[in-house]
Design a protein around this motif. Sequence first.
Motif, mmCIF file in Angstrom:
data_model
loop_
_atom_site.group_PDB
_atom_site.id
_atom_site.type_symbol
_atom_site.label_atom_id
_atom_site.label_comp_id
_atom_site.label_asym_id
_atom_site.label_seq_id
_atom_site.Cartn_x
_atom_site.Cartn_y
_atom_site.Cartn_z
ATOM 1 N N ARG A 138 -6.750 6.536 -4.444
ATOM 2 C CA ARG A 138 -7.464 7.497 -3.604
ATOM 3 C C ARG A 138 -7.776 6.937 -2.221
ATOM 4 N NH1 ARG A 138 -10.193 11.991 -5.048
ATOM 5 N NH2 ARG A 138 -10.309 11.347 -7.234
ATOM 6 N N GLU A 139 -8.366 5.741 -2.172
ATOM 7 C CA GLU A 139 -8.826 5.200 -0.896
ATOM 8 C C GLU A 139 -8.101 3.938 -0.448
ATOM 9 O OE1 GLU A 139 -13.316 5.752 -0.253
ATOM 10 O OE2 GLU A 139 -13.139 5.311 -2.405
ATOM 11 N N LYS A 140 -7.365 3.293 -1.351
ATOM 12 C CA LYS A 140 -6.690 2.025 -1.044
ATOM 13 C C LYS A 140 -7.695 0.954 -0.601
ATOM 14 C CE LYS A 140 -2.465 3.665 -1.551
ATOM 15 N NZ LYS A 140 -1.503 3.175 -2.548
ATOM 16 N N LYS A 141 -8.860 0.957 -1.232
ATOM 17 C CA LYS A 141 -9.903 -0.010 -0.900
ATOM 18 C C LYS A 141 -10.217 -0.957 -2.048
ATOM 19 C CE LYS A 141 -12.441 2.929 2.401
ATOM 20 N NZ LYS A 141 -13.748 3.577 2.673
ATOM 21 N N TYR A 142 -9.836 -0.550 -3.261
ATOM 22 C CA TYR A 142 -10.239 -1.308 -4.444
ATOM 23 C C TYR A 142 -9.027 -1.723 -5.277
ATOM 24 C CZ TYR A 142 -14.672 0.832 -3.164
ATOM 25 O OH TYR A 142 -15.779 1.236 -2.468
ATOM 26 N N ASP A 168 -6.422 1.168 -5.523
ATOM 27 C CA ASP A 168 -6.807 2.475 -6.050
ATOM 28 C C ASP A 168 -6.050 3.575 -5.306
ATOM 29 O OD1 ASP A 168 -8.974 4.174 -4.183
ATOM 30 O OD2 ASP A 168 -8.826 2.048 -3.682
ATOM 31 N N ARG A 204 0.786 -1.221 0.000
ATOM 32 C CA ARG A 204 0.000 0.000 0.000
ATOM 33 C C ARG A 204 0.827 1.286 0.000
ATOM 34 N NH1 ARG A 204 -2.898 -3.885 2.234
ATOM 35 N NH2 ARG A 204 -5.179 -3.932 1.989
#
Length: 340
Positions: free
Chosen positions: A212-216, A210, A169
């Motif tokens: 922006r959010e590191k969620k996807y 992703d 990440r």
Amino acid sequence: MENLKWSELPFGYMKTDYNVRSYYRNGRWGELEVTSSEIINMHIASTCLHYGQEAFEGLKAFRGQDGRVRIFRMNGNARRLQSSCRGIRMAELPEATFEEAVCKVVRLNERFVPPYGSGASLYIRPLLVGLGAQVGVSPASEYLFLVFVTPVGPYFKTGFKPAPVCIMRAYDRAAPQGTGAFKVGGNYAASLNAGCLAQEKGYAAVLYLDPREKKYLDECGPANFFAIRDRTYITPGSHSILPSITNMSLIRLAEDMGLHVERRPVPVDELATFEEAAECGTAAVVTPISRIDDLDENRSYTYTDDGKPGAVCEQLYNKLRAIQNGDEPDPYGWVTVMEQ
């Protein structure tokens, strides 16, 4: 050439006979020029050197069992290059000029197209760079478009065998709303640090999240990511992801095989639900993923226990390669067969 071991080729550069070039000056593109020189002369203040005004493409030519040479989906590459040009304010190259240049360079270097059954192909690299001298940050007034070719083997050493990838990440491939959807060199420069660290740890590539959010899920190193679950082909949808021509081809093949297709944001947690996972692209073709290690969360997701590709990945790979090699009909109009 007679001593070249085609089946043992790495994915690297080999000198061929000719490359093809065209210059944009005074608001127009010039005629195609053929040269055997591997050198570009450019001004020290060229925008490609200082401000990254550069875009490229990658496509392949294959020799079929019938001896004929086939180029795969070059019109898609031509249009994607135009999109990259718009994204970083470069002069757009006409699609017809792109295709003429690709066909010409393949024809001039046909002796470098690997033989059928070798597992190798002729990699085609179109490149467009800003040559105009600028010190202030602004688009160039002059550009160079060129196409060179080189015979290559598999991008990943494993070829069509499952390989592990990792998630880290601390690294992004591209910025939100940035150049992720364009094939520009800066995206690849941004991936070098994470990619080298991953390889040192024994992984084939990095699966980026992703920015922006590191969620996807985002891209998988130099390739797109897709997964299979319940006869569904799932691939991430995002403005940060390069639209892979290989991925689009696989999507069409998957639909025609009766699979449902989903192109959408894919949460990281969904990794635990997939039956198969893979990365895909012109260089990688289809490379199955054996395992994804999330190095930050200390979690691991395994997709094969026996070291063999999943059934759907194998079916998609074989179908795509059969069309590229001319072993099966091309009902989609993807292949350009060179005249003999």
